[in-house]
Write a protein that holds these residues in place. Structure first.
Motif, short mmCIF file in Angstrom:
data_model
loop_
_atom_site.label_atom_id
_atom_site.label_comp_id
_atom_site.label_asym_id
_atom_site.label_seq_id
_atom_site.Cartn_x
_atom_site.Cartn_y
_atom_site.Cartn_z
N VAL A 66 0.87 -1.17 0.00
CA VAL A 66 0.00 0.00 0.00
C VAL A 66 0.91 1.22 0.00
O VAL A 66 1.80 1.33 0.84
CB VAL A 66 -0.93 0.04 1.23
CG1 VAL A 66 -1.79 1.30 1.21
CG2 VAL A 66 -1.80 -1.19 1.30
N VAL A 67 0.69 2.13 -0.95
CA VAL A 67 1.52 3.33 -1.05
C VAL A 67 0.61 4.56 -1.16
O VAL A 67 -0.44 4.51 -1.80
CB VAL A 67 2.48 3.28 -2.26
CG1 VAL A 67 3.49 2.17 -2.09
CG2 VAL A 67 1.73 3.12 -3.56
N PRO A 68 1.02 5.67 -0.53
CA PRO A 68 0.27 6.91 -0.73
C PRO A 68 0.65 7.46 -2.11
O PRO A 68 1.80 7.35 -2.54
CB PRO A 68 0.78 7.82 0.39
CG PRO A 68 2.14 7.28 0.71
CD PRO A 68 2.12 5.82 0.41
N ILE A 69 -0.32 8.02 -2.81
CA ILE A 69 -0.04 8.51 -4.15
C ILE A 69 -1.02 9.61 -4.53
O ILE A 69 -2.20 9.58 -4.16
CB ILE A 69 -0.10 7.35 -5.17
CG1 ILE A 69 0.47 7.76 -6.52
CG2 ILE A 69 -1.50 6.76 -5.27
CD1 ILE A 69 0.74 6.59 -7.46
N TRP A 70 -0.51 10.60 -5.26
CA TRP A 70 -1.40 11.60 -5.84
C TRP A 70 -2.21 10.95 -6.94
O TRP A 70 -1.76 10.00 -7.59
CB TRP A 70 -0.59 12.73 -6.46
CG TRP A 70 0.05 13.67 -5.51
CD1 TRP A 70 0.00 13.66 -4.15
CD2 TRP A 70 0.84 14.79 -5.88
NE1 TRP A 70 0.71 14.72 -3.65
CE2 TRP A 70 1.25 15.42 -4.69
CE3 TRP A 70 1.25 15.32 -7.09
CZ2 TRP A 70 2.04 16.55 -4.69
CZ3 TRP A 70 2.04 16.45 -7.09
CH2 TRP A 70 2.42 17.05 -5.90
N PHE A 71 -3.38 11.50 -7.18
CA PHE A 71 -4.24 10.97 -8.24
C PHE A 71 -5.00 12.10 -8.89
O PHE A 71 -5.13 13.19 -8.34
CB PHE A 71 -5.22 9.92 -7.67
CG PHE A 71 -6.23 10.53 -6.75
CD1 PHE A 71 -7.47 10.96 -7.22
CD2 PHE A 71 -5.95 10.74 -5.41
CE1 PHE A 71 -8.40 11.55 -6.39
CE2 PHE A 71 -6.87 11.33 -4.55
CZ PHE A 71 -8.10 11.73 -5.05
N HIS A 72 -5.52 11.80 -10.06
CA HIS A 72 -6.39 12.76 -10.75
C HIS A 72 -7.61 12.00 -11.23
O HIS A 72 -7.50 10.96 -11.90
CB HIS A 72 -5.66 13.38 -11.95
CG HIS A 72 -6.54 14.28 -12.75
ND1 HIS A 72 -6.96 15.52 -12.29
CD2 HIS A 72 -7.11 14.12 -13.97
CE1 HIS A 72 -7.74 16.07 -13.20
NE2 HIS A 72 -7.84 15.26 -14.21
N TRP A 73 -8.78 12.49 -10.88
CA TRP A 73 -10.05 11.93 -11.33
C TRP A 73 -10.47 12.70 -12.57
O TRP A 73 -10.67 13.92 -12.51
CB TRP A 73 -11.09 12.04 -10.22
CG TRP A 73 -12.50 11.78 -10.62
CD1 TRP A 73 -13.51 12.69 -10.63
CD2 TRP A 73 -13.07 10.54 -11.04
NE1 TRP A 73 -14.68 12.10 -11.02
CE2 TRP A 73 -14.44 10.76 -11.29
CE3 TRP A 73 -12.57 9.26 -11.23
CZ2 TRP A 73 -15.30 9.76 -11.71
CZ3 TRP A 73 -13.42 8.26 -11.66
CH2 TRP A 73 -14.77 8.51 -11.89
N ASN A 74 -10.59 12.03 -13.72
CA ASN A 74 -10.95 12.72 -14.95
C ASN A 74 -12.43 12.55 -15.29
O ASN A 74 -12.86 12.89 -16.39
CB ASN A 74 -10.07 12.25 -16.11
CG ASN A 74 -10.28 10.80 -16.48
OD1 ASN A 74 -11.25 10.15 -16.06
ND2 ASN A 74 -9.38 10.26 -17.28
N GLY A 75 -13.20 12.02 -14.35
CA GLY A 75 -14.62 11.80 -14.58
C GLY A 75 -14.93 10.39 -15.05
O GLY A 75 -16.07 9.96 -15.04
N LYS A 76 -13.89 9.66 -15.43
CA LYS A 76 -14.07 8.28 -15.90
C LYS A 76 -13.07 7.34 -15.23
O LYS A 76 -13.41 6.23 -14.84
CB LYS A 76 -13.88 8.23 -17.41
CG LYS A 76 -14.05 6.87 -18.02
CD LYS A 76 -13.95 6.93 -19.54
CE LYS A 76 -14.08 5.56 -20.15
NZ LYS A 76 -12.81 4.94 -20.44
#
Length: 147
Positions: A41-51
């Motif tokens: 398990v790693v912390p990570i930035w993410f981006h939600w693009n709507g899909k």
């Protein structure tokens, strides 16, 4: 009152509480199976693009080899305020290699950093290679709960 959505349905990600978590500054916790068969398990930035939920990683990150072998993943975004909000997502990762910095990574940095923050960290990230693998989680189901 918010509309009821059945746990496990992708439509749950459109729920206002899930949208709040997907657009927050809270890093995701990304779980996968390492090449030695143990969980990670790693912390990570993410981006939600709507899909899709899109993440970027240095090209030699151990998780990339593991995800190529076993793409099954889970991800959680949760706050630290009572009553807790938790968004749990499971699915399969799809790896793509991009030249330069992924636009989604720039979107992440804009969200996580304040407007006046020096984005020097992005340059260090891009310095790993001109090709930045991107991990896209194809969503199989989502569970949201509020403690």
């Amino acid at each position: 009152m918010l509309p009821a959505v059945k746990q496990g349905e992708i439509s749950l990600l459109q729920h206002p509480a899930a949208q709040e978590m997907l657009h927050s500054k809270i890093p995701a916790r990304f779980a996968y199976v390492a090449t030695d068969g143990t969980p990670r398990v790693v912390p990570i930035w993410f981006h939600w693009n709507g899909k899709d939920i899109v993440m970027a990683s240095p090209p030699k990150a151990p998780k990339l080899k593991a995800l190529a072998k076993n793409p099954k993943v889970s991800l959680t975004i949760d706050d630290n305020v009572f009553p807790h909000k938790v968004l749990l997502i499971r699915g399969s990762a799809r790896l793509e290699t991009l030249e330069g910095i992924a636009p989604e990574y720039e979107a992440c940095a804009s969200r996580y950093f304040d407007a006046d923050h020096d984005h020097a960290g992005m340059g260090r990230f891009a310095g790993f290679s001109n090709s930045i693998p991107e991990c896209v989680v194809g969503l199989a189901g989502a569970i949201y709960y509020k403690a």
